[in-house]
Structures are given as structure tokens and as C-alpha cells.
Design an enzyme around this catalytic site. Structure first.
Site, PDB file in Angstrom:
ATOM      1  N   ASP A 125      -2.625   4.211  -5.502  1.00  0.00           N
ATOM      2  CA  ASP A 125      -3.890   4.923  -5.652  1.00  0.00           C
ATOM      3  C   ASP A 125      -4.376   5.508  -4.334  1.00  0.00           C
ATOM      4  OD1 ASP A 125      -4.099   2.215  -4.958  1.00  0.00           O
ATOM      5  OD2 ASP A 125      -6.181   2.071  -5.574  1.00  0.00           O
ATOM      6  N   GLU A 168      -5.536  -7.942   9.046  1.00  0.00           N
ATOM      7  CA  GLU A 168      -5.920  -6.533   9.211  1.00  0.00           C
ATOM      8  C   GLU A 168      -7.358  -6.497   9.704  1.00  0.00           C
ATOM      9  OE1 GLU A 168      -6.309  -2.374   6.658  1.00  0.00           O
ATOM     10  OE2 GLU A 168      -6.201  -4.276   5.599  1.00  0.00           O
ATOM     11  N   HIS A 218       0.139   2.203  -1.044  1.00  0.00           N
ATOM     12  CA  HIS A 218      -0.694   1.998  -2.228  1.00  0.00           C
ATOM     13  C   HIS A 218      -0.633   3.229  -3.134  1.00  0.00           C
ATOM     14  CE1 HIS A 218      -2.846  -1.739  -1.058  1.00  0.00           C
ATOM     15  NE2 HIS A 218      -2.546  -1.334   0.164  1.00  0.00           N
TER      16      HIS A 218
END
Length: 367
Positions: A27, A215, A25
Site C-alpha cells: 500500500d 525504527e 509495503h
């Protein structure tokens, strides 16, 4: 599975090996010093500290705290400083440079454009800025003697009901390096089937997509992602282990969903350290990646959020070597699995496997 390697499988040697990353990711991978610089430039006053070392430690400790509130707060800070063109270009360029420095030769980096609109940037302008940053980072890496290619995945936040809009954005920019689509955000209460219009559109457009599934939530999340939505890969997918039974004598029985995932070679974008932080396993040695690798699922090894997890692809592989005794052939297997599963064209994937990955590991296996 493991064989004796000619060169010792040390962290330094792993750093030199070619690697492929599918789940990272944007960010979640900023340099702490960059967060501080961007916060000052943007007038962002909410950082817990302006010392780079202390800030890096704060991000890791907050992600490790077991508190979802603190974990999400970490992203409030990174997204908070990524709200203008200059910031997005810089973060993307440094991402490419950092991954190249870690020996990554191909990476798919994902982000949610809708998170960066607070100061009025349009979704298209956000994508253009990030793409410009990745291209700049690739050039700077090449000047430093490292070749990397970055493909972009655009995420829709599953709780925000903008998936079709983001899917259309991904298709608009697919000839400029956006290679696929994803949905991210909380799994519980926001099943992938809420976004069926987006996935139907992507299939009609012959576009690629992965889905965060399995997840935090279990088998129903994986089943919906595959059988209702048509996901090509599973983001994490760690809970597929719930459909595998290991008897006392070591005999393994796969349920129908686990068998389907293995038989169809559906890639699992596994992120071991991140999974420890979110409670999917108590240690690397107990992480389901060991069993799934032994059973020859299409396992790939990824970072998820390099800043929050304090990890790199190299450190994730080194942790697996320490926990499971893997050798170079195993690390090559993970790497080729990932490259086979990338969302770029077949000839491009094959070229990286044959011209970069296999020669790179051959030098380590038979120096």
C-alpha cells in the site's frame, strides 16, 4: 571495502543489475495514476488532486513534511482505494511489473490484510486477490523479458490485537506464496511482546517472521523482537547503532546486543530514504547504514514505501554509491545478503544467487 569497477557504477548500470528486495509495503507503492483510477471506480472523493504528477508529488511532500498526521494521511488514500478484489489484483500485478522493471529478481512484499476489509472482503479473499495479482504481474513481466519472483509477507497491525488471527492466515496460505509474517504500526507503546501468542504459534508451525523494530523506537524494541519473540530479521533495525560506540581515534566498540545481531548474522532490512523521512538520519551520508556496512552487519537495502519516498531499489543503491563510494562488489554484497535472508527454501535461494545474481554482477565487474 569498495574496489574499482570495470563498468561505471551509474544509475543506468545499476538499473540493469539484479536486485533483491525484502522490505516493501504494497500500500506504499501504488502508481499515482492507479490511485486516481481506483478512486474514481470506487467513488472515493478524498484525494487532494486528480492529476497524476501532482498526486505523486503530494505523496512525497507529505511524507517529507515531518508531520506524522500528513504521513499517515497518505496511507489513508492508498488503503482507501484498495477495498475490492479488482483493485487488489491490479495493485499487486503492477507492483510486480514495476519491481521487475527496476531489475528486481526476487522481492518480498508485505501488507496488512486487516486494512482492506472496509467493504466486506474476508481476510482469505484479500490474500487470494493479492496472490492472483502477483502471479499476473510475474507473467506480464516475463512476457516483457524480465523474470521476477514475489513472496508475500502478511502484516498484523500491532495496535489492533489481531496478530494471532493474521499469523494463522499466513500459515493457511503459505503453500500459495505467503512466505512469512510481520507486525507493523506504531512501535512506541505497542511492544512486540504484546503479540507473543502469534510468534509462539508461528514457531510451532515452522513459519518465518520478521518484526518492525528499531525504527522509531530504540534498543528495547530490537531486544524484545529478538530475545522474547524470536524474530529472524529486523524490519529497519537502524537503532542498533545506539549500541555501537565510535571513539575519537576511530576505534569501534559493540555492545552486547549489537554484537549478538552481528554475530548471529541477523538481517537488517534497512530503508535509507524512508529513515530520512522519519528522522532517523539527516542525510544518506550520515545514515547508520554506512557504519553498519563497514562493520559487516548483514545489511540489506530496501524501499519501504516507493510512492511516499519516491524511490526504487536502484535509486536507493545509487544514493549509497554517491554517499559512500560503493562499487559493484559492494552492491553484489547487499544483494546476496538479501537473497540469503529471504524466507523461501535454501535451494531456491541458492539457485537465484548462483544462476542470476552472481552472473549478473560478473557481467558488470568484468564486461
Amino acid at each position: 571495502m569498495s574496489t574499482s569497477a570495470s563498468a561505471p557504477v551509474t544509475p543506468a548500470a545499476i538499473l540493469s543489475a539484479p536486485k533483491v528486495l525484502l522490505h516493501d509495503h504494497l500500500d506504499g507503492g501504488l502508481r499515482p495514476a492507479t490511485v486516481i483510477d481506483l478512486a474514481e471506480a470506487a467513488g472515493y472523493r478524498d484525494l487532494p488532486t486528480t492529476d497524476a504528477d501532482d498526486l505523486g508529488a503530494w505523496f512525497r511532500e507529505s511524507a517529507d513534511s515531518g508531520s506524522l498526521v500528513r504521513y499517515l494521511e497518505t496511507f489513508a488514500h492508498t488503503c482507501g482505494v484498495m477495498q475490492d478484489e479488482d483493485a487488489l489484483v491490479r495493485v499487486a500485478a503492477e507492483c510486480a511489473e514495476d519491481l521487475a522493471a527496476d531489475g528486481v529478481v526476487y522481492a518480498e512484499v508485505r501488507y496488512a490484510p486487516e486494512l482492506f476489509t472496509e467493504r466486506g472482503m474476508s481476510l482469505d479473499a484479500i490474500v487470494e486477490a493479492v496472490q492472483a495479482g502477483f502471479r499476473a504481474g510475474e507473467r506480464r513481466a516475463a512476457e516483457a523479458g524480465r523474470t521476477i519472483r514475489i513472496g508475500t509477507l502478511l502484516c498484523a497491525m500491532r495496535q489492533n490485537a489481531r496478530s494471532l488471527e493474521i499469523a494463522e492466515l499466513a500459515v493457511r496460505h503459505r503453500d500459495a506464496g505467503v512466505v512469512g509474517f510481520d507486525i507493523a504500526g506504531p512501535e512506541a507503546g505497542f511492544p512486540p511482546t504484546r503479540n507473543l501468542d502469534a510468534f509462539e504459534y508461528l514457531r510451532q508451525q515452522n513459519a518465518h517472521f520478521t518484526i518492525h523494530a528499531g525504527e522509531a523506537f530504540g534498543l528495547p524494541s530490537i531486544w524484545e523482537a529478538l530475545q522474547h519473540c524470536g524474530a529472524e530479521r529486523l524490519g529497519h533495525g537502524v537503532r542498533i547503532v545506539d549500541d555501537i560506540k565510535v571513539a575519537g581515534d576511530g576505534t569501534v566498540h559493540l555492545g552486547r546486543l549489537a554484537s549478538y545481531v552481528r554475530d548471529r548474522r541477523i538481517p537488517l532490512e534497512m530503508c535509507p530514504t524512508s529513515n530520512l523521512q522519519t528522522g532517523a538520519a539527516a542525510s544518506i551520508a550520515e545514515h547508520p547504514i554506512g557504519l553498519l556496512t563497514r562493520l559487516r552487519f548483514r545489511v540489506t537495502v530496501n524501499t519501504d514505501n516507493r510512492l511516499m519516498s519516491g524511490c526504487t531499489v536502484s535509486s536507493e543503491l545509487a544514493a549509497l554509491v554517491e554517499a559512500f563510494g560503493y562499487g559493484w562488489e559492494d552492491l553484489r554484497w547487499f544483494t546476496i545478503n538479501a537473497m540469503k535472508s529471504a524466507f523461501i527454501g535454501f535451494e531456491e535461494r541458492l539457485a537465484i544467487i548462483e544462476d542470476v545474481i552472481k552472473p549478473g554482477y560478473a557481467r558488470l565487474i568484468s564486461p
